[in-house]
Design a protein around this motif. Sequence first.
Motif, PDB file in Angstrom:
ATOM      1  N   VAL A  94       0.838  -1.190   0.000  1.00 48.74           N
ATOM      2  CA  VAL A  94       0.000   0.000   0.000  1.00 48.74           C
ATOM      3  C   VAL A  94       0.875   1.243   0.000  1.00 48.74           C
ATOM      4  CG1 VAL A  94      -1.645   1.323   1.363  1.00 48.74           C
ATOM      5  CG2 VAL A  94      -1.896  -1.160   1.181  1.00 48.74           C
ATOM      6  N   GLN A  95       0.534   2.175  -0.853  1.00 50.93           N
ATOM      7  CA  GLN A  95       1.291   3.420  -0.929  1.00 50.93           C
ATOM      8  C   GLN A  95       0.334   4.556  -1.273  1.00 50.93           C
ATOM      9  OE1 GLN A  95       4.417   3.402  -3.850  1.00 50.93           O
ATOM     10  NE2 GLN A  95       5.458   5.159  -2.964  1.00 50.93           N
ATOM     11  N   VAL A  96       0.508   5.692  -0.601  1.00 53.09           N
ATOM     12  CA  VAL A  96      -0.260   6.889  -0.936  1.00 53.09           C
ATOM     13  C   VAL A  96       0.712   8.011  -1.258  1.00 53.09           C
ATOM     14  CG1 VAL A  96      -2.301   6.273   0.392  1.00 53.09           C
ATOM     15  CG2 VAL A  96      -0.477   7.554   1.486  1.00 53.09           C
ATOM     16  N   VAL A  97       0.334   8.841  -2.204  1.00 48.28           N
ATOM     17  CA  VAL A  97       1.200   9.916  -2.676  1.00 48.28           C
ATOM     18  C   VAL A  97       0.359  11.176  -2.846  1.00 48.28           C
ATOM     19  CG1 VAL A  97       2.717  10.719  -4.521  1.00 48.28           C
ATOM     20  CG2 VAL A  97       2.712   8.303  -3.869  1.00 48.28           C
ATOM     21  N   GLU A  98       0.844  12.287  -2.290  1.00 50.70           N
ATOM     22  CA  GLU A  98       0.172  13.567  -2.448  1.00 50.70           C
ATOM     23  C   GLU A  98       0.783  14.355  -3.603  1.00 50.70           C
ATOM     24  OE1 GLU A  98       0.741  12.766   2.038  1.00 50.70           O
ATOM     25  OE2 GLU A  98       1.967  12.762   0.220  1.00 50.70           O
ATOM     26  N   SER A  99      -0.022  15.186  -4.218  1.00 50.92           N
ATOM     27  CA  SER A  99       0.460  16.079  -5.264  1.00 50.92           C
ATOM     28  C   SER A  99      -0.407  17.329  -5.290  1.00 50.92           C
ATOM     29  CB  SER A  99       0.433  15.392  -6.633  1.00 50.92           C
ATOM     30  OG  SER A  99      -0.877  15.016  -6.975  1.00 50.92           O
ATOM     31  N   GLY A 100       0.095  18.349  -5.956  1.00 51.98           N
ATOM     32  CA  GLY A 100      -0.700  19.554  -6.174  1.00 51.98           C
ATOM     33  C   GLY A 100      -0.329  20.756  -5.341  1.00 51.98           C
ATOM     34  N   GLY A 101       0.649  20.603  -4.456  1.00 53.02           N
ATOM     35  CA  GLY A 101       1.038  21.748  -3.649  1.00 53.02           C
ATOM     36  C   GLY A 101       1.767  22.794  -4.469  1.00 53.02           C
ATOM     37  N   GLY A 102       2.023  23.927  -3.829  1.00 56.72           N
ATOM     38  CA  GLY A 102       2.736  24.996  -4.507  1.00 56.72           C
ATOM     39  C   GLY A 102       2.629  26.309  -3.769  1.00 56.72           C
ATOM     40  N   LEU A 103       3.029  27.362  -4.459  1.00 60.16           N
ATOM     41  CA  LEU A 103       2.979  28.723  -3.918  1.00 60.16           C
ATOM     42  C   LEU A 103       1.783  29.441  -4.522  1.00 60.16           C
ATOM     43  CD1 LEU A 103       4.222  31.166  -2.421  1.00 60.16           C
ATOM     44  CD2 LEU A 103       5.597  31.575  -4.482  1.00 60.16           C
ATOM     45  N   VAL A 104       0.982  30.049  -3.666  1.00 55.50           N
ATOM     46  CA  VAL A 104      -0.206  30.759  -4.134  1.00 55.50           C
ATOM     47  C   VAL A 104      -0.376  32.028  -3.302  1.00 55.50           C
ATOM     48  CG1 VAL A 104      -1.756  29.485  -2.605  1.00 55.50           C
ATOM     49  CG2 VAL A 104      -2.659  30.497  -4.705  1.00 55.50           C
ATOM     50  N   GLN A 105      -0.961  33.041  -3.913  1.00 59.93           N
ATOM     51  CA  GLN A 105      -1.207  34.289  -3.192  1.00 59.93           C
ATOM     52  C   GLN A 105      -2.437  34.158  -2.301  1.00 59.93           C
ATOM     53  OE1 GLN A 105      -1.500  37.409  -6.106  1.00 59.93           O
ATOM     54  NE2 GLN A 105       0.718  37.591  -6.306  1.00 59.93           N
ATOM     55  N   PRO A 106      -2.498  34.950  -1.257  1.00 55.77           N
ATOM     56  CA  PRO A 106      -3.715  34.952  -0.419  1.00 55.77           C
ATOM     57  C   PRO A 106      -4.960  35.185  -1.267  1.00 55.77           C
ATOM     58  CG  PRO A 106      -1.975  36.193   0.661  1.00 55.77           C
ATOM     59  CD  PRO A 106      -1.461  35.857  -0.707  1.00 55.77           C
ATOM     60  N   GLY A 107      -5.996  34.410  -0.949  1.00 53.17           N
ATOM     61  CA  GLY A 107      -7.224  34.470  -1.728  1.00 53.17           C
ATOM     62  C   GLY A 107      -7.256  33.510  -2.899  1.00 53.17           C
ATOM     63  N   GLY A 108      -6.139  32.904  -3.188  1.00 52.62           N
ATOM     64  CA  GLY A 108      -6.057  31.980  -4.315  1.00 52.62           C
ATOM     65  C   GLY A 108      -6.546  30.583  -3.961  1.00 52.62           C
ATOM     66  N   SER A 109      -6.421  29.686  -4.934  1.00 51.37           N
ATOM     67  CA  SER A 109      -6.903  28.312  -4.781  1.00 51.37           C
ATOM     68  C   SER A 109      -5.838  27.312  -5.203  1.00 51.37           C
ATOM     69  CB  SER A 109      -8.149  28.094  -5.652  1.00 51.37           C
ATOM     70  OG  SER A 109      -9.210  28.935  -5.259  1.00 51.37           O
ATOM     71  N   LEU A 110      -5.913  26.151  -4.598  1.00 58.75           N
ATOM     72  CA  LEU A 110      -5.101  24.996  -4.987  1.00 58.75           C
ATOM     73  C   LEU A 110      -5.955  23.752  -4.839  1.00 58.75           C
ATOM     74  CD1 LEU A 110      -1.587  25.501  -3.305  1.00 58.75           C
ATOM     75  CD2 LEU A 110      -2.070  25.499  -5.760  1.00 58.75           C
ATOM     76  N   ARG A 111      -5.600  22.754  -5.609  1.00 59.94           N
ATOM     77  CA  ARG A 111      -6.270  21.455  -5.486  1.00 59.94           C
ATOM     78  C   ARG A 111      -5.218  20.394  -5.242  1.00 59.94           C
ATOM     79  NH1 ARG A 111     -11.400  19.839  -6.790  1.00 59.94           N
ATOM     80  NH2 ARG A 111     -11.750  17.605  -7.131  1.00 59.94           N
ATOM     81  N   LEU A 112      -5.296  19.765  -4.080  1.00 64.26           N
ATOM     82  CA  LEU A 112      -4.394  18.673  -3.745  1.00 64.26           C
ATOM     83  C   LEU A 112      -5.043  17.349  -4.114  1.00 64.26           C
ATOM     84  CD1 LEU A 112      -3.150  19.783  -0.210  1.00 64.26           C
ATOM     85  CD2 LEU A 112      -2.291  20.455  -2.466  1.00 64.26           C
ATOM     86  N   SER A 113      -4.205  16.396  -4.455  1.00 66.01           N
ATOM     87  CA  SER A 113      -4.698  15.079  -4.810  1.00 66.01           C
ATOM     88  C   SER A 113      -3.913  14.017  -4.058  1.00 66.01           C
ATOM     89  CB  SER A 113      -4.582  14.853  -6.316  1.00 66.01           C
ATOM     90  OG  SER A 113      -5.197  13.652  -6.700  1.00 66.01           O
ATOM     91  N   CYS A 114      -4.644  13.040  -3.532  1.00 65.64           N
ATOM     92  CA  CYS A 114      -4.051  11.892  -2.856  1.00 65.64           C
ATOM     93  C   CYS A 114      -4.339  10.666  -3.710  1.00 65.64           C
ATOM     94  CB  CYS A 114      -4.651  11.740  -1.470  1.00 65.64           C
ATOM     95  SG  CYS A 114      -4.152  10.239  -0.596  1.00 65.64           S
ATOM     96  N   SER A 115      -3.294  10.094  -4.263  1.00 69.63           N
ATOM     97  CA  SER A 115      -3.460   8.891  -5.069  1.00 69.63           C
ATOM     98  C   SER A 115      -2.933   7.687  -4.309  1.00 69.63           C
ATOM     99  CB  SER A 115      -2.739   9.033  -6.411  1.00 69.63           C
ATOM    100  OG  SER A 115      -1.355   9.217  -6.208  1.00 69.63           O
ATOM    101  N   ALA A 116      -3.461   6.525  -4.635  1.00 66.39           N
ATOM    102  CA  ALA A 116      -3.099   5.331  -3.891  1.00 66.39           C
ATOM    103  C   ALA A 116      -2.813   4.172  -4.829  1.00 66.39           C
ATOM    104  CB  ALA A 116      -4.206   4.944  -2.925  1.00 66.39           C
ATOM    105  N   SER A 117      -1.930   3.314  -4.377  1.00 62.55           N
ATOM    106  CA  SER A 117      -1.683   2.040  -5.048  1.00 62.55           C
ATOM    107  C   SER A 117      -1.789   0.937  -4.009  1.00 62.55           C
ATOM    108  CB  SER A 117      -0.303   2.020  -5.710  1.00 62.55           C
ATOM    109  OG  SER A 117       0.710   2.249  -4.762  1.00 62.55           O
ATOM    110  N   GLY A 118      -2.289  -0.192  -4.432  1.00 63.93           N
ATOM    111  CA  GLY A 118      -2.432  -1.303  -3.505  1.00 63.93           C
ATOM    112  C   GLY A 118      -3.717  -1.289  -2.709  1.00 63.93           C
ATOM    113  N   LEU A 119      -4.554  -0.303  -2.936  1.00 65.38           N
ATOM    114  CA  LEU A 119      -5.862  -0.271  -2.289  1.00 65.38           C
ATOM    115  C   LEU A 119      -6.806   0.605  -3.099  1.00 65.38           C
ATOM    116  CD1 LEU A 119      -6.186   2.197   0.681  1.00 65.38           C
ATOM    117  CD2 LEU A 119      -4.179   2.207  -0.797  1.00 65.38           C
ATOM    118  N   THR A 120      -8.098   0.379  -2.885  1.00 63.51           N
ATOM    119  CA  THR A 120      -9.126   1.187  -3.532  1.00 63.51           C
ATOM    120  C   THR A 120      -9.617   2.205  -2.529  1.00 63.51           C
ATOM    121  OG1 THR A 120      -9.775  -0.681  -4.929  1.00 63.51           O
ATOM    122  CG2 THR A 120     -11.343   1.129  -4.709  1.00 63.51           C
ATOM    123  N   LEU A 121      -9.292   3.472  -2.754  1.00 61.49           N
ATOM    124  CA  LEU A 121      -9.564   4.513  -1.765  1.00 61.49           C
ATOM    125  C   LEU A 121     -11.044   4.648  -1.441  1.00 61.49           C
ATOM    126  CD1 LEU A 121      -7.119   7.412  -2.689  1.00 61.49           C
ATOM    127  CD2 LEU A 121      -7.135   6.041  -0.599  1.00 61.49           C
TER     128      LEU A 121
END
Length: 114
Positions: free
Chosen positions: A2-29
Amino acid sequence: QVQVVESGGGLVQPGGSLRLSCSASGLTLSMYGTTWYRQAPGKERELVATITGGGDWTNYADSVKGRFTISRDNAKNTVDLQMNNLKPDDTAVYYCAVSAFNAWGQGTQVTVSS
């Protein structure tokens, strides 16, 4: 394995938006509860948002209610965290965890700064 991996981080200005994603292998989330945590420098790790397996009940920290949304993309086997109206206090390393397997990702940095 089982492994989980995050992605989508970064630098954003106040008021901005980001979308993080958690993907997995070895299991069905979609079958298991998944939680996003964050840890800012010098602070304890805190729960940000959680979604249950199957039933899709969600819960949020008071500090992010109305701004963050946790959701599933079953086709991609991911659990995403949509973060809107970001504030400097949201700056932290964000982690994804599946408690049923004690599986944690390596984290993704989110920095909110002008």
